[in-house]
Design an enzyme around this catalytic site. Sequence first.
Site, PDB file in Angstrom:
ATOM      1  N   ASP A   7      83.132 -34.905  27.554  1.00 41.44           N
ATOM      2  CA  ASP A   7      82.936 -34.805  28.993  1.00 41.44           C
ATOM      3  C   ASP A   7      82.647 -36.232  29.478  1.00 41.44           C
ATOM      4  O   ASP A   7      82.249 -37.089  28.681  1.00 41.44           O
ATOM      5  CB  ASP A   7      81.754 -33.870  29.278  1.00 41.44           C
ATOM      6  N   ASP A   9      81.065 -37.378  33.028  1.00 44.41           N
ATOM      7  CA  ASP A   9      79.801 -37.539  33.772  1.00 44.41           C
ATOM      8  C   ASP A   9      78.630 -36.997  32.953  1.00 44.41           C
ATOM      9  O   ASP A   9      78.618 -35.817  32.602  1.00 44.41           O
ATOM     10  CB  ASP A   9      79.872 -36.763  35.095  1.00 44.41           C
ATOM     11  N   GLY A  44      79.118 -30.497  35.948  1.00 43.76           N
ATOM     12  CA  GLY A  44      80.315 -29.922  35.335  1.00 43.76           C
ATOM     13  C   GLY A  44      81.141 -29.060  36.271  1.00 43.76           C
ATOM     14  O   GLY A  44      82.231 -28.625  35.932  1.00 43.76           O
ATOM     15  N   ARG A  47      84.188 -30.170  42.716  1.00 42.81           N
ATOM     16  CA  ARG A  47      83.687 -30.584  44.030  1.00 42.81           C
ATOM     17  C   ARG A  47      83.619 -29.390  44.988  1.00 42.81           C
ATOM     18  O   ARG A  47      82.613 -29.183  45.673  1.00 42.81           O
ATOM     19  CB  ARG A  47      84.597 -31.664  44.611  1.00 42.81           C
ATOM     20  N   SER A 114      86.104 -33.944  37.040  1.00 44.65           N
ATOM     21  CA  SER A 114      86.117 -34.902  38.147  1.00 44.65           C
ATOM     22  C   SER A 114      87.511 -35.408  38.491  1.00 44.65           C
ATOM     23  O   SER A 114      88.274 -35.819  37.621  1.00 44.65           O
ATOM     24  CB  SER A 114      85.225 -36.100  37.819  1.00 44.65           C
ATOM     25  N   ASN A 116      87.751 -38.026  40.124  1.00 45.70           N
ATOM     26  CA  ASN A 116      87.552 -39.484  40.110  1.00 45.70           C
ATOM     27  C   ASN A 116      87.519 -40.053  38.697  1.00 45.70           C
ATOM     28  O   ASN A 116      87.125 -41.209  38.501  1.00 45.70           O
ATOM     29  CB  ASN A 116      86.244 -39.825  40.834  1.00 45.70           C
ATOM     30  N   ASP A 168      77.254 -32.291  28.478  1.00 46.98           N
ATOM     31  CA  ASP A 168      75.871 -32.286  28.968  1.00 46.98           C
ATOM     32  C   ASP A 168      75.637 -31.147  29.955  1.00 46.98           C
ATOM     33  O   ASP A 168      74.531 -31.022  30.490  1.00 46.98           O
ATOM     34  CB  ASP A 168      75.527 -33.616  29.656  1.00 46.98           C
TER      35      ASP A 168
HETATM   36  C1  G6P Z   1      81.888 -33.614  37.028  1.00 48.17           C
HETATM   37  C2  G6P Z   1      80.434 -33.682  37.457  1.00 48.17           C
HETATM   38  C3  G6P Z   1      80.195 -32.738  38.626  1.00 48.17           C
HETATM   39  C4  G6P Z   1      81.196 -32.987  39.750  1.00 48.17           C
HETATM   40  C5  G6P Z   1      82.615 -32.823  39.227  1.00 48.17           C
HETATM   41  C6  G6P Z   1      83.661 -33.108  40.286  1.00 48.17           C
HETATM   42  O1  G6P Z   1      82.100 -32.423  36.358  1.00 48.17           O
HETATM   43  O2  G6P Z   1      79.567 -33.318  36.405  1.00 48.17           O
HETATM   44  O3  G6P Z   1      78.877 -32.909  39.085  1.00 48.17           O
HETATM   45  O4  G6P Z   1      80.976 -32.097  40.820  1.00 48.17           O
HETATM   46  O5  G6P Z   1      82.796 -33.720  38.138  1.00 48.17           O
HETATM   47  O6  G6P Z   1      83.636 -34.483  40.609  1.00 48.17           O
HETATM   48  P1  G6P Z   1      84.564 -35.194  41.671  1.00 48.17           P
HETATM   49  O7  G6P Z   1      84.504 -36.640  41.270  1.00 48.17           O
HETATM   50  O8  G6P Z   1      85.959 -34.631  41.527  1.00 48.17           O
HETATM   51  O9  G6P Z   1      84.003 -34.919  43.006  1.00 48.17           O
HETATM   52 MG    MG Z   2      78.897 -33.716  32.513  1.00 52.23          MG
END
Ligand code: G6P
Ligand code: MG
Length: 212
Positions: A7, A9, A44, A47, A114, A116, A168
């Site tokens: 993972d 983040d 995890g 968005r 994510s 991003n 995590d």
């Molecule tokens: C990861 C993080 C989440 C977040 C998700 C989407 O899984 O742990 O907290 O909401 O990514 O992220 P983004 O960058 O696409 O908004």
């Molecule tokens: Mg994570």
Amino acid sequence: MKSVIFDLDGVIVSTDDLHFMAWKSMADRNGIPFDRQINNLLRGVSRAESLEIILRKSEKSYSEQQKQELMQYKNDIYIKLLDNLKHSDILPGVMELINRLKKAGVKIAIGSSSKNTRKILQKIGLETVFDAIADGTEIQHSKPDPEVFLVAARKLETKPEDCVVVEDAVAGIEAAKAGNMTAIAVGDAASSSLADYRVNTMMQIAEVLNLE
Ligand code: G6P
Ligand code: MG
């Protein structure tokens, strides 16, 4: 074990605070109660699903269009905060573990909800280190659905049962097990009863995997 899927983040780099600041700004602006405890529920989670969780505390209801705007507002702030990320923000032990896995001939991937992901990997200088990347731009269902890990396994050309996931988030451990993979929990994910192993440091992962 043939491949390890990380993972991003909270495992490779900590973005919890950045997500918190960006969501907090959106919530304050709209009079929605939001705190660290709620932020922890977003680990995890995609968005769009994160926004739904936050809006549970709101008295108003929002149209699809308004939800899109709220997500856009949050992401614009989040992206600006990501600009400060650098190589030294990689969490302790990660580089050493990656180097040991590579030396042992174990393939490595990122499996993150994510959208991003590529930007984050580029900011911390790891965009070419992984054998495969599966992220939020490629999936229909975010964790606890196993989709992102199954995409990573397919790209690695490794059977799911030969993949080990490092996570995590409780939702991420659930996703790994739903995908028939071995799940190693770090941090918050240790509370998941589904985890196969729980570790406090990255080097303990090398021990779990029996690396030379
Ligand atoms: C990861 C993080 C989440 C977040 C998700 C989407 O899984 O742990 O907290 O909401 O990514 O992220 P983004 O960058 O696409 O908004
Ligand atoms: Mg994570």
